[in-house]
Design a protein around this motif. Structure first.
Motif, PDB file in Angstrom:
ATOM      1  N   ILE B  23       0.861  -1.289  -0.058  1.00  0.00           N
ATOM      2  CA  ILE B  23       0.116  -0.114  -0.058  1.00  0.00           C
ATOM      3  C   ILE B  23       0.881   1.178   0.018  1.00  0.00           C
ATOM      4  CG2 ILE B  23      -1.719   1.234   1.583  1.00  0.00           C
ATOM      5  CD1 ILE B  23      -2.707  -1.590   2.521  1.00  0.00           C
ATOM      6  N   VAL B  24       0.670   2.173  -0.804  1.00  0.00           N
ATOM      7  CA  VAL B  24       1.539   3.251  -1.164  1.00  0.00           C
ATOM      8  C   VAL B  24       0.703   4.545  -1.112  1.00  0.00           C
ATOM      9  CG1 VAL B  24       3.084   4.394  -2.789  1.00  0.00           C
ATOM     10  CG2 VAL B  24       3.387   2.017  -2.406  1.00  0.00           C
ATOM     11  N   SER B  25       1.038   5.645  -0.216  1.00  0.00           N
ATOM     12  CA  SER B  25       0.541   6.774  -0.393  1.00  0.00           C
ATOM     13  C   SER B  25       1.482   8.036  -0.308  1.00  0.00           C
ATOM     14  CB  SER B  25      -0.753   6.808   0.548  1.00  0.00           C
ATOM     15  OG  SER B  25      -1.191   8.093   0.776  1.00  0.00           O
ATOM     16  N   ASP B  26       1.022   9.027  -0.677  1.00  0.00           N
ATOM     17  CA  ASP B  26       2.039  10.166  -0.560  1.00  0.00           C
ATOM     18  C   ASP B  26       1.463  11.117   0.784  1.00  0.00           C
ATOM     19  OD1 ASP B  26      -0.475  11.175  -1.425  1.00  0.00           O
ATOM     20  OD2 ASP B  26       0.195  12.065  -3.260  1.00  0.00           O
ATOM     21  N   LEU B  86      -1.971   8.533  -5.047  1.00  0.00           N
ATOM     22  CA  LEU B  86      -1.007   9.394  -5.327  1.00  0.00           C
ATOM     23  C   LEU B  86      -1.564  10.513  -5.937  1.00  0.00           C
ATOM     24  CD1 LEU B  86       1.507   7.137  -6.618  1.00  0.00           C
ATOM     25  CD2 LEU B  86       1.771   8.347  -4.501  1.00  0.00           C
ATOM     26  N   ALA B  87      -1.632  11.646  -5.319  1.00  0.00           N
ATOM     27  CA  ALA B  87      -2.378  12.956  -5.755  1.00  0.00           C
ATOM     28  C   ALA B  87      -1.679  13.582  -7.174  1.00  0.00           C
ATOM     29  CB  ALA B  87      -2.300  14.036  -4.728  1.00  0.00           C
ATOM     30  N   ASP B  88      -0.482  13.638  -7.019  1.00  0.00           N
ATOM     31  CA  ASP B  88       0.509  14.165  -8.246  1.00  0.00           C
ATOM     32  C   ASP B  88       0.288  13.328  -9.392  1.00  0.00           C
ATOM     33  OD1 ASP B  88       2.281  14.841  -9.971  1.00  0.00           O
ATOM     34  OD2 ASP B  88       3.697  15.579  -8.464  1.00  0.00           O
ATOM     35  N   PRO B  89      -0.207  13.858 -10.423  1.00  0.00           N
ATOM     36  CA  PRO B  89      -0.481  12.624 -11.695  1.00  0.00           C
ATOM     37  C   PRO B  89       0.614  12.260 -12.104  1.00  0.00           C
ATOM     38  CG  PRO B  89      -1.820  14.997 -12.052  1.00  0.00           C
ATOM     39  CD  PRO B  89      -0.848  15.227 -10.728  1.00  0.00           C
ATOM     40  N   SER B  90       1.670  12.880 -11.996  1.00  0.00           N
ATOM     41  CA  SER B  90       2.911  12.383 -12.767  1.00  0.00           C
ATOM     42  C   SER B  90       3.578  11.193 -11.635  1.00  0.00           C
ATOM     43  CB  SER B  90       4.036  13.431 -12.890  1.00  0.00           C
ATOM     44  OG  SER B  90       4.731  13.796 -11.672  1.00  0.00           O
ATOM     45  N   MET B  91       3.286  11.453 -10.413  1.00  0.00           N
ATOM     46  CA  MET B  91       3.529  10.317  -9.527  1.00  0.00           C
ATOM     47  C   MET B  91       2.537   9.107  -9.913  1.00  0.00           C
ATOM     48  SD  MET B  91       5.972  10.802  -7.124  1.00  0.00           S
ATOM     49  CE  MET B  91       5.656   9.924  -5.631  1.00  0.00           C
ATOM     50  N   ALA B  92       1.396   9.145 -10.099  1.00  0.00           N
ATOM     51  CA  ALA B  92       0.295   8.167 -10.267  1.00  0.00           C
ATOM     52  C   ALA B  92       0.790   7.592 -11.547  1.00  0.00           C
ATOM     53  CB  ALA B  92      -1.122   8.901 -10.244  1.00  0.00           C
ATOM     54  N   ASP B  93       1.010   8.108 -12.411  1.00  0.00           N
ATOM     55  CA  ASP B  93       1.384   7.880 -13.976  1.00  0.00           C
ATOM     56  C   ASP B  93       2.936   6.954 -13.815  1.00  0.00           C
ATOM     57  OD1 ASP B  93      -0.112   8.909 -15.804  1.00  0.00           O
ATOM     58  OD2 ASP B  93       1.667   9.536 -17.171  1.00  0.00           O
ATOM     59  N   ALA B  94       3.874   7.418 -13.069  1.00  0.00           N
ATOM     60  CA  ALA B  94       4.985   6.663 -12.687  1.00  0.00           C
ATOM     61  C   ALA B  94       4.689   5.165 -12.210  1.00  0.00           C
ATOM     62  CB  ALA B  94       5.941   7.480 -11.964  1.00  0.00           C
ATOM     63  N   ALA B  95       3.764   5.251 -11.105  1.00  0.00           N
ATOM     64  CA  ALA B  95       3.335   3.910 -10.643  1.00  0.00           C
ATOM     65  C   ALA B  95       2.802   2.988 -11.636  1.00  0.00           C
ATOM     66  CB  ALA B  95       2.550   4.293  -9.433  1.00  0.00           C
ATOM     67  N   ARG B  96       1.765   3.831 -12.213  1.00  0.00           N
ATOM     68  CA  ARG B  96       1.151   2.749 -13.401  1.00  0.00           C
ATOM     69  C   ARG B  96       2.186   2.057 -14.269  1.00  0.00           C
ATOM     70  NH1 ARG B  96      -2.331   6.031 -14.836  1.00  0.00           N
ATOM     71  NH2 ARG B  96      -1.172   6.700 -16.708  1.00  0.00           N
ATOM     72  N   PRO B 105       0.634  -6.240 -10.428  1.00  0.00           N
ATOM     73  CA  PRO B 105      -0.856  -5.825 -10.401  1.00  0.00           C
ATOM     74  C   PRO B 105      -1.044  -4.611  -9.636  1.00  0.00           C
ATOM     75  CG  PRO B 105      -0.497  -8.229  -9.769  1.00  0.00           C
ATOM     76  CD  PRO B 105       0.960  -7.468  -9.805  1.00  0.00           C
ATOM     77  N   CYS B 106      -1.737  -3.693 -10.418  1.00  0.00           N
ATOM     78  CA  CYS B 106      -1.811  -2.399  -9.629  1.00  0.00           C
ATOM     79  C   CYS B 106      -3.126  -1.740  -9.403  1.00  0.00           C
ATOM     80  CB  CYS B 106      -0.708  -1.490  -9.635  1.00  0.00           C
ATOM     81  SG  CYS B 106      -0.627  -0.596 -11.019  1.00  0.00           S
ATOM     82  N   ILE B 107      -3.543  -1.136  -8.558  1.00  0.00           N
ATOM     83  CA  ILE B 107      -4.822  -0.212  -8.496  1.00  0.00           C
ATOM     84  C   ILE B 107      -4.798   1.058  -7.708  1.00  0.00           C
ATOM     85  CG2 ILE B 107      -6.784  -0.215  -6.924  1.00  0.00           C
ATOM     86  CD1 ILE B 107      -7.408  -2.066  -9.110  1.00  0.00           C
ATOM     87  N   ASP B 108      -5.407   1.979  -8.527  1.00  0.00           N
ATOM     88  CA  ASP B 108      -5.298   3.364  -8.275  1.00  0.00           C
ATOM     89  C   ASP B 108      -6.521   3.610  -7.357  1.00  0.00           C
ATOM     90  OD1 ASP B 108      -5.609   6.121  -7.756  1.00  0.00           O
ATOM     91  OD2 ASP B 108      -5.243   6.501  -9.823  1.00  0.00           O
ATOM     92  N   VAL B 109      -6.601   3.812  -6.000  1.00  0.00           N
ATOM     93  CA  VAL B 109      -7.783   3.813  -5.219  1.00  0.00           C
ATOM     94  C   VAL B 109      -8.526   4.968  -5.365  1.00  0.00           C
ATOM     95  CG1 VAL B 109      -8.607   3.750  -2.849  1.00  0.00           C
ATOM     96  CG2 VAL B 109      -6.653   2.371  -3.450  1.00  0.00           C
ATOM     97  N   LEU B 110      -8.127   5.974  -5.478  1.00  0.00           N
ATOM     98  CA  LEU B 110      -8.733   7.351  -5.682  1.00  0.00           C
ATOM     99  C   LEU B 110      -9.028   7.994  -7.021  1.00  0.00           C
ATOM    100  CD1 LEU B 110      -7.892   9.208  -2.151  1.00  0.00           C
ATOM    101  CD2 LEU B 110     -10.042   7.733  -2.736  1.00  0.00           C
TER     102      LEU B 110
END
Ligand code: AMP
Ligand code: AMP
Ligand code: MG
Ligand code: MG
Lengths: 307, 307
Positions: B23-26, B86-96, B105-110
């Motif tokens: 579980i990862v969060s900023d 991850l609120a920052d779209p570039s971080m969320a992108d990088a995660a994906r 396997p990954c899931i963006d919760v929010l």
């Protein structure tokens, strides 16, 4: 009256102003509410100055189609969006379809996570709402968590210092650094917490210096912010300015923080946590990360749980 | 030691058994953790008897790409899945993207909720993680919630009955019906709660019968379950069987519940809440639904908030 309530006694505040978000769950609704609350954090720039405003309406225990449909219909009437968690696939389906029919924007909060976990574990989800399994909630966990809460209440504000060694976490800092709400927050996660106030002229309990220093966390805060908090507290408690002595006077606030800083300097193994501009749950996250890091000493500190 | 921890002191429990969820969060990670916890409820049928087991590892405050990538790489090594906010779209992108590259396997919760709210409100999300805005957490809400927690601690277990009229909610019931953890849970949502134990031979405070009956909630529980809870408590407290008097003896337990039932019958406007086999948060949901329903008297009872 409790926080941020949108109730009105005349029962007609619904559409008065702002957009509505309907939250629907076959369980408590706390999961979806938590997600919506965090998501709304992304709109603080417009919420804070009321450029936009949002009303959430939480419908918990929605476990039959009729009530579900009624809520969706009401959402349509009000121009609300729907955020839902429904374990039974036929209920989730019905929600999605009803929203489509009535043009209600809708989001399934847990569906994608459940699906991903299912394929990760190679196990199908039960499809049963919480409580439906008559589940063994009287688990060891459950008792431990309740014990943690009761321990924490009993050891608030320096009470029973002879028990500090029994705590998992001990918080210390001057008045109004958030020790009490922070202790309670952590206790709900299963940690036994004691907190010890630092008051000038009052000796700290000897036990604070005898216990494992790895479990002591020192809280510090910016003096200006602390003064603001203390003034607000004084108002809440209805304390008159002159009765306050110097509790919220800047000179005294600074002296107190100085005094605390000296104690922390003498105990360098206590991590010093800056709480200024942190919400309780943020400080809790920092403390738990450090607490578990000390135990694990891994390259990537994490807080781990077994299910 | 706190609940359900998967730590081990040798730091190598990671892959020992069971599947892992990272579980990862900023931010704090509590939102994603809450969602994962609820989602795992759908797999109780295999978790309960350890047919499968799951370890979660929460990485909070992940606010730079390097650390994010390190966590994803570690997840890949361990065969874990990733759940992130991850609120920052570039971080969320990088995660994906990193997950795609390493087959995690990954899931963006929010992400999906934020997007839906954005188009509902017609406002773009800030993309800033919590805390980044140096937000005004010293809001009225904040102080009110802290006041509620402090009020609730002070009015636990029948303390200060002269203040019952100041409470938003008053809980009453025999020992071990969960009044204390329930009070604390509700207080964190901003309600001032007092709880009054019903003990045979001890007179109830007069104020309980003088205050607005709409805020009193009576708790009942199945005698067999209550006995189980009391026995477990006695063990936890290290009380010997013979010292227990009749606290957990079935005859006494039943007499106590009978006595409570009679008091409740004499005060028919107090809703009687059955807590047997309900988790604390479930009972809280029921109480808040009724509490707000009494205030609103709408056709669809909901708990509402304004943001
Ligand atoms: N222990 C559990 N067992 C099964 N389903 C659960 C459990 N906890 C939560 N859920 C489900 O997860 C969703 C969110 O729960 P809640 O936070 O109570 O609204 C609902 O659909 C619940 O039915
Ligand atoms: N008040 C807030 N303002 C902005 N973003 C937030 C706020 N609260 C939570 N978030 C974001 O929502 C996600 C979940 O937060 P958390 O529960 O702290 O992990 C993270 O990406 C946070 O950055
Ligand atoms: Mg305190
Ligand atoms: Mg109690």
């Amino acid at each position: 009256n409790p926080v941020r309530t949108a109730d009105s006694d005349d029962g007609q505040c619904h559409t008065k102003d702002g957009k509505s978000i309907y939250i629907v769950s076959d369980g408590t609704g706390w999961t979806a509410e938590h997600s919506v609350g965090a998501a709304l954090g992304q709109f603080d720039h417009c919420l804070v100055d009321h450029a936009c405003s949002v009303n959430t309406h939480l419908f918990s225990g929605v476990d039959d189609i009729e009530r579900l449909i009624e809520v969706v219909r009401q959402a349509a009437k009000e121009g609300a969006m729907l955020v839902y968690t429904l374990a039974d696939p036929s209920m989730a389906d019905a929600a999605r379809k009803a929203c489509q029919v009535w043009g209600v924007p809708c989001i399934d909060v847990l569906g994608p996570i459940i699906e991903a976990i299912a394929s990760h574990l190679g196990v199908s989800p039960s499809g049963l709402p919480r409580g439906a399994g008559g589940i063994n909630f009287l688990s060891e966990d459950y008792f431990q968590r309740i014990e943690a809460i009761e321990f924490t209440i009993k050891h608030d504000d320096g009470a029973l210092p002879q028990n500090l060694h029994k705590a998992d976490i001990v918080l210390t800092g001057v008045s109004r650094t958030g020790k009490t709400p922070l202790s309670i927050y952590l206790s709900q996660k299963g940690y036994k917490v004691a907190n010890v106030p630092i008051v000038m002229g009052v000796e700290l309990p000897k036990t604070l210096f005898e216990i494992d220093p790895d479990k002591v966390f020192a809280l510090i805060i910016d003096p200006v912010v602390l003064q603001t908090i203390r003034k607000s507290r004084a108002k809440t408690l209805g304390i008159a300015e002159d009765e306050m002595h110097n509790y919220s006077q800047m000179g005294y606030v600074k002296k107190e923080l100085d005094n605390a800083g000296k104690i922390f300097a003498k105990n360098p193994s206590w991590p010093v946590i800056e709480v200024t501009s942190k919400a309780i749950e943020e400080t809790a996250a920092v403390i738990l990360r450090m607490y578990h890091d000390k135990k694990q000493r891994r390259s990537l500190p994490s807080v781990s749980k077994r299910y």
